[in-house]
Design a protein around this motif. Structure first.
Motif, PDB file in Angstrom:
ATOM      1  N   TYR A   5       0.993  -1.769  -0.016  1.00 19.43           N
ATOM      2  CA  TYR A   5      -0.255  -0.053   0.034  1.00 19.43           C
ATOM      3  C   TYR A   5       1.095   1.046  -0.144  1.00 19.43           C
ATOM      4  CZ  TYR A   5      -3.781  -3.377   0.854  1.00 19.43           C
ATOM      5  OH  TYR A   5      -4.188  -3.889   1.393  1.00 19.43           O
ATOM      6  N   LEU A   6       2.098   0.813   0.743  1.00 17.90           N
ATOM      7  CA  LEU A   6       2.677   2.209   0.441  1.00 17.90           C
ATOM      8  C   LEU A   6       3.540   2.604  -0.270  1.00 17.90           C
ATOM      9  CD1 LEU A   6       4.669   1.945   4.307  1.00 17.90           C
ATOM     10  CD2 LEU A   6       2.806   3.303   3.444  1.00 17.90           C
ATOM     11  N   ILE A   9       0.783   4.481  -2.077  1.00 16.33           N
ATOM     12  CA  ILE A   9       1.016   6.003  -2.276  1.00 16.33           C
ATOM     13  C   ILE A   9       1.989   6.387  -2.296  1.00 16.33           C
ATOM     14  CG2 ILE A   9       1.092   7.494   0.221  1.00 16.33           C
ATOM     15  CD1 ILE A   9      -0.284   5.173   1.422  1.00 16.33           C
ATOM     16  N   LEU A  12       1.169   6.912  -6.360  1.00 10.91           N
ATOM     17  CA  LEU A  12       0.288   8.208  -7.066  1.00 10.91           C
ATOM     18  C   LEU A  12       0.269  10.006  -6.520  1.00 10.91           C
ATOM     19  CD1 LEU A  12      -3.153   6.540  -5.111  1.00 10.91           C
ATOM     20  CD2 LEU A  12      -2.733   6.730  -7.343  1.00 10.91           C
ATOM     21  N   PHE A  13       1.886   9.554  -5.546  1.00 16.31           N
ATOM     22  CA  PHE A  13       1.871  11.069  -4.765  1.00 16.31           C
ATOM     23  C   PHE A  13       2.802  11.494  -5.547  1.00 16.31           C
ATOM     24  CE2 PHE A  13       4.685  14.569  -2.700  1.00 16.31           C
ATOM     25  CZ  PHE A  13       3.867  14.478  -2.028  1.00 16.31           C
ATOM     26  N   SER A  40      -3.682  10.238  -2.495  1.00 14.47           N
ATOM     27  CA  SER A  40      -2.906   9.520  -1.431  1.00 14.47           C
ATOM     28  C   SER A  40      -2.401  10.600  -0.211  1.00 14.47           C
ATOM     29  CB  SER A  40      -1.129   9.836  -2.524  1.00 14.47           C
ATOM     30  OG  SER A  40      -0.537  11.581  -2.567  1.00 14.47           O
ATOM     31  N   THR A  41      -2.462  11.441   0.155  1.00 15.51           N
ATOM     32  CA  THR A  41      -2.312  11.642   1.660  1.00 15.51           C
ATOM     33  C   THR A  41      -3.249  10.839   2.496  1.00 15.51           C
ATOM     34  OG1 THR A  41      -2.937  14.140   1.386  1.00 15.51           O
ATOM     35  CG2 THR A  41      -0.660  13.790   0.887  1.00 15.51           C
ATOM     36  N   PHE A  43      -5.329   8.207   1.711  1.00 16.13           N
ATOM     37  CA  PHE A  43      -5.279   7.259   1.548  1.00 16.13           C
ATOM     38  C   PHE A  43      -3.840   6.630   2.372  1.00 16.13           C
ATOM     39  CE2 PHE A  43      -3.799   3.162  -0.622  1.00 16.13           C
ATOM     40  CZ  PHE A  43      -4.530   2.557   0.004  1.00 16.13           C
ATOM     41  N   PHE A  44      -2.625   7.482   2.663  1.00 12.89           N
ATOM     42  CA  PHE A  44      -1.568   7.075   3.592  1.00 12.89           C
ATOM     43  C   PHE A  44      -1.957   6.916   5.419  1.00 12.89           C
ATOM     44  CE2 PHE A  44       1.917   8.494   6.945  1.00 12.89           C
ATOM     45  CZ  PHE A  44       2.384   7.793   6.972  1.00 12.89           C
TER      46      PHE A  44
END
Length: 99
Positions: A5-6, A9, A12-13, A40-41, A43-44
């Protein structure tokens, strides 16, 4: 455990950041890129709240997404108003909106 997932992220960022930097002339693409960075943020925040079991980050994410949607709708409303006045959506002439 949440490394995949990271990676998503970070991708996406970076895509959102590159969209903002490379498409300075297209207002709609810049809005979409800003929304991608915000997504993205948030989602983080969601992934980190799942990992450390805090509900406050999920609530922050929901409020942030609401504010991001409002920001996008206001930006599109300004774009429509500008298009009705000028007949074009060229970002270089947006300086005429200053009061």
């Amino acid at each position: 455990m949440y490394y995949k997932y990271l990676v998503i992220i970070i991708i996406l960022f970076l895509l959102g950041s590159w969209g903002i930097i490379l498409n300075r002339g297209h207002f709609i693409i810049m809005l979409v890129s800003i929304e991608l960075v915000l997504l993205s943020t948030f989602f983080f925040f969601l992934i980190s709240s799942k990992e450390i079991d805090l509900l406050i980050e999920q609530i922050f994410m929901i409020m942030g997404l609401t504010i991001a949607a409002a920001e996008s709708s206001i930006g599109l409303a300004i774009l429509v108003a500008y298009y009705r006045i000028r007949g074009t959506i060229v970002l270089k002439s947006f300086s005429s909106l200053r009061g």
